[in-house]
Motif scaffolding. Structure first.
Motif, mmCIF file in Angstrom:
data_model
loop_
_atom_site.group_PDB
_atom_site.id
_atom_site.type_symbol
_atom_site.label_atom_id
_atom_site.label_comp_id
_atom_site.label_asym_id
_atom_site.label_seq_id
_atom_site.Cartn_x
_atom_site.Cartn_y
_atom_site.Cartn_z
ATOM 1 N N ALA A 116 0.863 -1.216 0.667
ATOM 2 C CA ALA A 116 0.002 0.101 -0.230
ATOM 3 C C ALA A 116 1.074 1.070 -0.201
ATOM 4 C CB ALA A 116 -0.945 -0.001 1.033
ATOM 5 N N GLN A 117 2.192 1.340 0.852
ATOM 6 C CA GLN A 117 2.926 2.074 0.532
ATOM 7 C C GLN A 117 3.666 2.586 -0.505
ATOM 8 O OE1 GLN A 117 3.348 4.464 3.952
ATOM 9 N NE2 GLN A 117 4.822 5.555 2.572
ATOM 10 N N GLU A 118 4.026 1.105 -0.965
ATOM 11 C CA GLU A 118 4.470 1.489 -2.683
ATOM 12 C C GLU A 118 2.942 2.284 -3.751
ATOM 13 O OE1 GLU A 118 7.561 1.278 -3.601
ATOM 14 O OE2 GLU A 118 8.088 0.883 -2.109
ATOM 15 N N CYS A 119 2.273 1.928 -3.573
ATOM 16 C CA CYS A 119 0.646 2.677 -4.204
ATOM 17 C C CYS A 119 1.130 3.547 -3.928
ATOM 18 C CB CYS A 119 -0.505 1.390 -3.822
ATOM 19 S SG CYS A 119 0.134 -0.217 -4.769
ATOM 20 N N ILE A 120 0.874 4.573 -3.176
ATOM 21 C CA ILE A 120 0.581 5.989 -2.259
ATOM 22 C C ILE A 120 1.591 6.502 -3.008
ATOM 23 C CG2 ILE A 120 0.983 7.366 -0.128
ATOM 24 C CD1 ILE A 120 -0.382 5.393 0.902
ATOM 25 N N LYS A 121 3.296 5.780 -3.295
ATOM 26 C CA LYS A 121 4.009 6.765 -3.825
ATOM 27 C C LYS A 121 3.799 7.262 -5.685
ATOM 28 C CE LYS A 121 9.014 5.324 -3.428
ATOM 29 N NZ LYS A 121 9.643 4.418 -2.565
ATOM 30 N N ALA A 122 3.110 5.868 -5.572
ATOM 31 C CA ALA A 122 2.350 5.382 -7.151
ATOM 32 C C ALA A 122 1.491 6.998 -7.771
ATOM 33 C CB ALA A 122 2.771 4.534 -7.730
ATOM 34 N N GLU A 123 0.702 7.450 -6.183
ATOM 35 C CA GLU A 123 -0.365 8.322 -6.622
ATOM 36 C C GLU A 123 -1.484 7.345 -6.906
ATOM 37 O OE1 GLU A 123 0.496 11.619 -8.974
ATOM 38 O OE2 GLU A 123 0.468 12.782 -6.692
ATOM 39 N N ALA A 124 -1.437 5.841 -6.416
ATOM 40 C CA ALA A 124 -2.942 4.846 -6.446
ATOM 41 C C ALA A 124 -3.391 4.859 -5.126
ATOM 42 C CB ALA A 124 -2.638 3.337 -7.195
ATOM 43 N N CYS A 125 -4.189 5.856 -4.237
ATOM 44 C CA CYS A 125 -4.309 5.586 -2.924
ATOM 45 C C CYS A 125 -5.686 4.532 -2.848
ATOM 46 C CB CYS A 125 -5.036 7.025 -3.051
ATOM 47 S SG CYS A 125 -5.001 7.245 -0.606
ATOM 48 N N VAL A 126 -4.870 3.831 -2.294
ATOM 49 C CA VAL A 126 -5.988 2.863 -1.981
ATOM 50 C C VAL A 126 -6.192 2.138 0.192
ATOM 51 C CG1 VAL A 126 -6.178 0.158 -1.721
ATOM 52 C CG2 VAL A 126 -4.887 0.700 -3.404
ATOM 53 N N PHE A 127 -8.280 2.238 0.234
ATOM 54 C CA PHE A 127 -8.590 2.342 1.021
ATOM 55 C C PHE A 127 -8.646 0.375 1.660
ATOM 56 C CE2 PHE A 127 -9.764 6.443 0.270
ATOM 57 C CZ PHE A 127 -9.169 7.315 0.857
ATOM 58 N N TRP A 128 -7.989 0.226 2.392
ATOM 59 C CA TRP A 128 -8.179 -1.460 1.865
ATOM 60 C C TRP A 128 -7.883 -2.164 3.630
ATOM 61 C CZ3 TRP A 128 -4.155 -3.778 5.410
ATOM 62 C CH2 TRP A 128 -2.956 -3.216 5.579
ATOM 63 N N ARG A 129 -8.054 -1.466 4.233
ATOM 64 C CA ARG A 129 -8.236 -1.951 6.752
ATOM 65 C C ARG A 129 -9.511 -1.390 6.503
ATOM 66 N NH1 ARG A 129 -3.024 -1.607 9.346
ATOM 67 N NH2 ARG A 129 -1.326 -0.348 8.032
ATOM 68 N N THR A 130 -9.719 -2.481 7.393
ATOM 69 C CA THR A 130 -11.000 -2.208 6.877
ATOM 70 C C THR A 130 -11.345 -3.302 8.835
ATOM 71 O OG1 THR A 130 -12.136 -4.765 6.813
ATOM 72 C CG2 THR A 130 -12.037 -2.946 4.907
ATOM 73 N N PRO A 131 -12.482 -3.027 9.560
ATOM 74 C CA PRO A 131 -12.757 -3.774 10.964
ATOM 75 C C PRO A 131 -12.183 -4.767 11.069
ATOM 76 C CG PRO A 131 -14.855 -1.880 10.229
ATOM 77 C CD PRO A 131 -13.530 -1.826 9.505
ATOM 78 N N ASP A 132 -12.643 -5.707 9.855
ATOM 79 C CA ASP A 132 -11.703 -6.926 9.737
ATOM 80 C C ASP A 132 -10.708 -7.711 10.215
ATOM 81 O OD1 ASP A 132 -15.054 -7.563 10.346
ATOM 82 O OD2 ASP A 132 -15.256 -7.511 8.718
ATOM 83 N N ILE A 133 -9.724 -5.781 8.798
ATOM 84 C CA ILE A 133 -8.781 -5.952 8.093
ATOM 85 C C ILE A 133 -7.930 -5.416 8.370
ATOM 86 C CG2 ILE A 133 -7.055 -6.618 6.313
ATOM 87 C CD1 ILE A 133 -10.095 -7.594 4.255
#
Length: 323
Positions: free
Chosen positions: A305-322
């Motif tokens: 996810a951190q590499e994605c942010i560096k590439a300007e691809a913001c991903v919301f992956w954290r959830t109450p279960d994950i």
């Protein structure tokens, strides 16, 4: 890639890569197997590239380099070489004390690796940062130990979300998740002047495995062993494959880590190759068999996810279960 005249397009028009025909000024560009229209912009590191007549035109900013160390022995060097090294010792992550003839340098960062789980893989337990003062990051906090080595480099610390950030006046920055992940950022002034497990930051990944003695070695084990701090530590002689040692964990690991290759991260797949991060995630999920299963898994996904942010691809992956 320049737009090439297609066999089905009328004279003067060009194949747009999508089954249509366009004028040359509207030719698309390709990046990571995705087509972009004329005028589209993408971010590559700290530079912006614009598609013009089928060719990428990029700004020429000089960018900070980032080395990532995370999970059970995963390294991504300043020049983008991804490899695994499971050594149980203290190792030079990066430093600018590289020339035997001139021992002057301004910093050194050491990673202390210890076994995590019963398979023999290792995780970073503590980080030591020498900036004139010595800082030790361990047990979710850092301590300062004054050293008498002349003029100190100034530094600042702050907390940003999950991370502790230490930034120094000499162009060195360390970002730590207070667990097993550390990002080391260096200003362009250090290009080609550093050495250690993070490589030499000269924009060429093929020479990153330069040992302490200055020799190039293709074997990550020989390279990693050369950077241990104490000769008393045993050398690593074989790559550990925790999923082979704990096959009952493999299917669970693959199921959990599949999030990296799923729709959740689809926006990032064309910008950052998910495969090495998926494989590292499975490796870690298999190896953390003595508690901390979720922590190892979450750190592995967070690294992608951190590499994605560096590439300007913001991903919301954290959830109450994950995580």
């Amino acid at each position: 890639t320049e737009c090439v005249s297609g066999c089905v397009c009328p004279e003067g028009l060009f194949d747009d890569g999508r089954g249509g025909c366009v004028e040359q000024k509207d030719c698309p560009c390709i990046h990571n197997n995705e087509w972009y229209s004329s005028g589209d912009k993408i971010k590559v590191d700290c530079n912006t590239c614009t598609c013009q007549k089928g060719v990428w035109k990029c700004t020429e900013n000089v960018c900070y380099g980032t080395c990532t160390i995370y999970g059970s022995g995963h390294y991504n060097t300043f020049d983008g070489k991804f490899y695994d090294f499971d050594g149980s010792c203290e190792y030079v992550a990066t430093q600018d004390f590289c020339d035997d003839k001139n021992s002057s340098g301004s910093f050194s960062i050491i990673t202390e690796n210890v076994p995590c789980g019963t398979t023999g893989v290792t995780c970073s337990k503590a980080i030591k940062m020498f900036l004139g003062v010595k800082l030790k990051l361990e047990n979710k906090e850092y301590k300062e130990i004054q050293l008498d080595v002349g003029d100190d480099v100034q530094y600042w610390n702050r907390t940003v979300g999950l991370y502790l950030v230490i930034e120094a006046s000499n162009g060195v920055m360390l970002i730590w998740d207070k667990k097993t992940t550390v990002f080391i950022k260096l200003s362009p002034d250090y290009k080609g002047k550093v050495c250690g497990l993070c490589g030499n930051f000269d924009d060429k990944a093929n020479n990153d495995f330069t040992t302490r003695s200055g020799l190039l070695d293709n074997n990550p084990l020989n390279f990693g062993n050369s950077w241990k701090q104490s000769p008393m530590c045993p050398d690593v002689t074989e790559e550990i494959k925790p999923c082979d040692l704990k096959p009952h964990r493999k299917s669970w690991a693959e199921k959990e880590c599949s999030i990296i290759q799923s729709e959740v991260f689809k926006i990032c797949h064309s910008k950052v190759d998910p495969l090495p991060y998926y494989e590292a995630c499975v490796h870690d999920a298999c190896s953390c068999d003595s508690g901390g299963d979720c922590e190892c898994f979450c750190s592995a996904v967070a690294a992608y996810a951190q590499e994605c942010i560096k590439a300007e691809a913001c991903v919301f992956w954290r959830t109450p279960d994950i995580c």
